[in-house]
Motif scaffolding. Sequence first.
Motif: not given
Lengths: 222, 483
Positions: B222-224, B227, B230, B250, B284, B288, B304, B307, B310
């Motif tokens: 769930s990395a931007v 994401h 998520t 993760k 992220s 996040g 968030y 995120i 991560a």
Amino acid sequence: MELFANPAPILTALAFWVLSGVLVGSALAVVLARAPVHSVLFLILCFFNAAGLFLLLGAEFLAMILVVVYVGAVAVLFLFVVMMLDMELVALREGFLRHLPLGALLALVLLAELILTAIGWHAAQDLRFVSATVATAVPFAEVGAEVSNIKMLGAVLYDDYFLLFQASGLVLLVAMIGAIVLTHRTRPGVRRQEIAEQVLRPAEARIHANNPPIGGGVDWDV
Amino acid sequence: MSETLRGLYLLQPTLFIAGAAMLLLVVGAFSNGKRDLRLPALMTLLVAFLLQILSAEFSTPVTGFGGLIIRDGLSDYGAALLLVGLFVSLLLADPWFRREGILRFEWYPLVLLSGVGMLLLVSAHNFMTLYIGLELQSLALYVLATFHIRDLSSAESGVKYFILGSLASGILLFGISLVYGFSGTLDFSVLAHAIEGQEQSAVSGLIVGLTLVVIGLGFKLSAVPFHMWTPDVYEGAPTPVTALFAIVPKVAAVIILARLMLGEGAIISALGVDRVLWALSFLSMLWGALAALGQTQIKRLLAYSAIGNAGYALMGIVAGTEDGLAAMLVYMTIYLVTTAGVFAVVLSLRSDGQAIERLEDLKGFAQHHPLVAVLLGIFLFSLAGIPPLAGFFGKFYVFRAALESGEVILAITGALTSVVAAFYYLRLIRLMCFDSGSVPQERPIPAEYAGIMAVSGVLVLLFLLAPSAPVAFAQSAAASLFP
């Protein structure tokens, strides 16, 4: 051609022409048949002939998989679906001419892709720079006669990739559990057959000797 | 010893869990789900943990199954962390599920089988093992997200997760097939050796393939910008499942990325794809922190937070050094402990028999439950990185590693977003302490939650006293990648 290098070239050639002739004919019939059920049946004929061609090429594993997976599972599923759906044959035919150009175009694109793949295959071999690993894998054509490719596949699948084969099994197991978890509901009031209980029931519980009096009935409590 | 036997020996904890999961499934099915499987499942994880620790080979990496898997310090550390995370998740889930009356025996085998997938993932040394491990993990998690089948939002979250996850798997698989097509091998170290000394033009196809692989893994992490699933999935899934999502998978995704980035199988860095990781980390952390500001749901806020975290973990990998890897491992450990504490509090929140899910409902929480509120405050401060708590050290090590390898922009972004994140954690604390409201929480709190809160609280508070012990573990694990 490799095909004619076999011990009985005439027979092989004959088998090839018969199989491919029926294959092309039945493929046409799949598209042209009026009833969808007939289409699916011709499709099955297609698969069988293609499996025969694979056998001629010495790829008996592919031949078996084709029959087991495509005929045994996929085509039968098709058959079920086609038989269960109530289809308007005339409605299906509608717009055949209208969609013909698009279909022809798609067919041409596919044909071009196949030709390009065939041409590009040898070029692609030179592109790979890890030639060592590619070279260790023995090409089909060289081994073909001595070791059956089922044996080769078995060796790769159960020796080299034993772990991944089993892990794939676990993936399928999870899929099965998932399907059951998401859809299974226990309904109250369902009568089940308890076979163990039936078998273990003593004879005394089943046979009653009654001596009903004249004019009277029997108490029925079983 | 043959390759297969050695592989079986190396993978014994994983195989043990797989066998136990199938056994539990059979027992559960034959007892019509009436037998309580919690203790056997917990014992399974405990035994697997002991097996993993006792057979740990930190010094030299060993491969098995002809290079399909590897056991080294990184995989041992990752596996130990995963097993602890799974153990805590099972403990967290039970009282909540029982309270809601939706516990079914399939929960235990599914969690254990997803654990098998994660353990395969951390010891993967071949793209095929990576894919199968990831798929086994994800498939079980899709089902778990939908575990509350009568709840529409749970079903929605499961379907969303399934569709987007399948898309990510497809992207990953496409990348892997490109890698194979252009190189002819899927083995990490063979590939890494083959890349050495190749011209840029020869590896262009590999770069595309590997970028797709990183994108696929970035989705699981769930990395931007991958994401988007998520918050919805975290919000819709039953809260214990959300806890599982936040705590465990993760770790596996981060560790496999680290393996691809560093050490012997350093494919990502050799091809220059580490810039993609850099971007994932940067975005992220930024998103996040910023997107969390407007959230009103506890679970979305925690999504968030996951995120953003991560992003921080990726920063340790992007640093590309032994210290960076060790920092990432310490960070993930502290994150796991803190998140477990937060979720223990969140799961114990109930009013009128309903689970509390909105931030507003926390108003005045501190007046009614001072002790729990103080603990939650400690966890939130730790997540924000306030100095004396464990979370501060996690971030500190990562920032230091990033600065030492010259990733100044990333470190500065991390520091700034930490400040933003601190703001929303503080807002939560203000809600609890200074706003008036009533939270008629049910007492007593289940013993599992109290225990996890206490243990997490002690660890988070006292990390300061002995930071060298966990760091030394992480360092010896990281050192195994750099012989």
